[in-house]
Design a protein around this motif. Structure first.
Motif, PDB file in Angstrom:
ATOM      1  N   GLY A 114      26.870  37.494 -48.582  1.00 25.41           N
ATOM      2  CA  GLY A 114      25.973  37.540 -49.746  1.00 25.41           C
ATOM      3  C   GLY A 114      26.380  36.537 -50.808  1.00 25.41           C
ATOM      4  N   GLY A 115      27.013  35.422 -50.404  1.00 19.73           N
ATOM      5  CA  GLY A 115      27.387  34.360 -51.353  1.00 19.73           C
ATOM      6  C   GLY A 115      26.205  33.427 -51.593  1.00 19.73           C
ATOM      7  N   ILE A 116      26.512  32.227 -52.060  1.00 20.09           N
ATOM      8  CA  ILE A 116      25.453  31.265 -52.383  1.00 20.09           C
ATOM      9  C   ILE A 116      24.621  30.942 -51.140  1.00 20.09           C
ATOM     10  CG2 ILE A 116      25.023  28.882 -53.116  1.00 20.09           C
ATOM     11  CD1 ILE A 116      27.589  29.076 -54.822  1.00 20.09           C
ATOM     12  N   GLY A 117      25.307  30.692 -50.025  1.00 19.01           N
ATOM     13  CA  GLY A 117      24.601  30.311 -48.795  1.00 19.01           C
ATOM     14  C   GLY A 117      23.776  31.466 -48.238  1.00 19.01           C
ATOM     15  N   GLY A 118      24.376  32.637 -48.162  1.00 17.74           N
ATOM     16  CA  GLY A 118      23.691  33.795 -47.586  1.00 17.74           C
ATOM     17  C   GLY A 118      22.473  34.180 -48.406  1.00 17.74           C
ATOM     18  N   MET A 119      22.635  34.255 -49.734  1.00 19.07           N
ATOM     19  CA  MET A 119      21.511  34.687 -50.568  1.00 19.07           C
ATOM     20  C   MET A 119      20.411  33.625 -50.603  1.00 19.07           C
ATOM     21  SD  MET A 119      22.484  37.666 -51.036  1.00 19.07           S
ATOM     22  CE  MET A 119      20.815  38.029 -51.511  1.00 19.07           C
ATOM     23  N   VAL A 143      46.363  22.025 -56.470  1.00 17.62           N
ATOM     24  CA  VAL A 143      45.997  23.370 -56.927  1.00 17.62           C
ATOM     25  C   VAL A 143      45.040  23.221 -58.100  1.00 17.62           C
ATOM     26  CG1 VAL A 143      46.872  25.507 -57.958  1.00 17.62           C
ATOM     27  CG2 VAL A 143      48.181  24.374 -56.153  1.00 17.62           C
ATOM     28  N   ASN A 144      44.028  24.092 -58.130  1.00 17.33           N
ATOM     29  CA  ASN A 144      43.006  24.064 -59.185  1.00 17.33           C
ATOM     30  C   ASN A 144      43.049  25.401 -59.923  1.00 17.33           C
ATOM     31  OD1 ASN A 144      40.107  25.236 -59.718  1.00 17.33           O
ATOM     32  ND2 ASN A 144      39.769  23.033 -59.775  1.00 17.33           N
ATOM     33  N   TRP A 145      43.156  25.322 -61.256  1.00 20.48           N
ATOM     34  CA  TRP A 145      43.023  26.520 -62.093  1.00 20.48           C
ATOM     35  C   TRP A 145      41.670  26.403 -62.780  1.00 20.48           C
ATOM     36  CZ3 TRP A 145      47.594  24.076 -61.321  1.00 20.48           C
ATOM     37  CH2 TRP A 145      48.738  24.838 -61.111  1.00 20.48           C
TER      38      TRP A 145
END
Ligand code: FAD
Length: 385
Positions: free
Chosen positions: A8-13, A177-179
């Protein structure tokens, strides 16, 4: 015809909405009981915006988007401007605005557009099978769902990818690493209508306006994989990594809330060209995991959804044939996006420090023309032009 959408993420929805719009019955199954998207915000570039517009969300999306009228780079340590230019030529060329949005709000818009009560939460797929004429998904609670075909939008750690490819793929650590998080706009840090980025030593600090008087911020630091993560040391860690950086960066570190700051080790997956096995098709990060360096992972998932639905609606040789046509229309496009992002990632994060130094230098003579031309090319390569 009935589709089972997993995730149900961006792709699924996006695909559930797109499929339903083209007259297909859809059931959506999402593993978690409550959505907690990884990452505070996302920039939806005009190729993604056009897809959501086409799916009926134009007005709702506009309300969530920040006004990114300008783009600027600054030297990280001195704070001196390297370049600043208007985004208007990009908007003019591609015919749509970029739309930076808070992720939770994007997610809520997508789920509400489909119908929140119709998304089945707490349903983790553990197995997929195909019969002669359909698919069966089995969930960890021992229940099953059946449909004519299945869309696997189960993200970068997709279990269905292994079923489709008949092998397990390892993700590739991109070396940094991304914050990221959200913070109230403070014009002492950066202008409210600008995407502002501080660069130096292969690190970057970036601020992008989203609605509600907030900046989406992120910090990138090249680091080994697997360092300990501890919320209580976020500010101290960032203070250390950005010691000696300009005052706006220090002010940003002081302003962030460690409890809502995400830390992500950035990965991608070597592009592959099989997205479909019979009546099962991969979509979104399950099919193409990218580093976020050109902000196109989510946009590509929206593109997948639009192409999938239009391919199914406009062909008559059966589901398996239509899914293979979806694959044919997407493989090269998403490979290009993943590899472009990887290249940008390497330059930004000093994989070769000499090349990164050249890039910093080139920013001093950047009028916007080169940067915007690259962005326009990426955007116009999408299915809606
Ligand atoms: P996901 O969003 O991961 O959704 C997958 C869903 O499937 C999840 O809800 C998960 O719970 C569910 N699921 C997983 N396994 C199962 C299972 N077995 N059964 C049922 N459900 C399951 N993209 C952009 O376009 N612009 C940006 O600016 C941008 N910035 C980014 C910044 C960062 C730091 C990161 C990490 C990514 C960024 N992206 C961006 C990429 C973007 O977030 C992804 O490409 C996008 O979320 C992919 O959507 P998806 O639906 O394929 O996967």
């Amino acid at each position: 015809m009935k589709a089972i959408v997993i995730g149900g993420g961006i792709g699924g929805m996006s695909s559930a909405i797109a499929l339903e719009k083209s007259g297909i019955d859809v059931e959506v199954f999402e593993a978690v009981k409550e959505m907690k998207p990884v990452g505070a915000a996302i920039s939806i570039w005009p190729n993604g915006v056009k897809c959501l517009n086409a799916l009926g969300m134009k007005t709702a999306l506009r309300e969530l988007g920040g006004n990114m009228a300008y783009m600027a780079y600054h030297d990280g340590t001195t704070g001196a401007p390297l370049t600043r230019f208007s985004m208007a030529p990009l908007v003019q060329q591609v015919g749509e605005y970029p739309c930076p949005v808070a992720r939770a709000e994007l997610q809520a818009m997508l789920i509400d557009t489909f119908g929140r009560e119709r998304v089945q939460f707490g349903k983790r797929v553990i197995q997929v099978e195909q019969t002669g004429s359909g698919v069966i998904a089995t969930f960890s609670d021992n229940t099953q769902a059946t449909g004519d075909f299945l869309i696997a939008a189960d993200g970068t750690h997709s279990v269905i990818r292994e079923y489709v490819l008949e092998q397990k793929l390892e993700r590739r650590y991109a070396g940094y690493v991304n914050w990221n998080g959200l913070v109230t706009i403070d014009e002492k840090i950066a202008p409210a209508d600008q995407w502002t980025t501080f660069v130096g030593d292969g690190k970057r600090v970036s601020l992008m306006p989203v609605s509600g008087n907030r900046f989406y911020f992120f910090f990138d630091v090249p680091l080994p994989k697997g360092l300990p993560q501890d919320r209580s040391t976020v500010k101290a860690d960032l203070t250390g990594y950005f010691q000696g950086w300009a005052e706006p960066v220090q002010q940003l570190i002081a302003a962030i809330n460690p409890d809502t700051t995400n830390r992500v080790e950035i990965h991608d997956i070597e592009p592959f060209s099989r997205f479909v096995k019979g009546r099962v098709a991969l979509l979104g990060d399950a099919a193409h995991s990218t580093t976020p360096d050109i902000g196109q992972g989510g946009c590509a998932a929206m593109e997948d959804a639009v192409v999938l639905a239009s391919t199914l609606a406009s062909h008559s040789l059966g589901i398996e044939d239509a899914l293979l046509r979806y694959q044919a229309r997407r493989v090269e496009r998403v490979k290009d996006l993943v590899l472009k992002a990887r290249k940008r990632c390497d330059v930004t994060h000093a994989r070769d420090p000499a090349i990164t130094a050249e890039w910093y230098d080139s920013l001093k003579s950047e009028t916007g023309e080169r940067v915007l031309a690259g962005m326009c090319e990426t955007i116009e390569g999408g299915p809606l032009g």
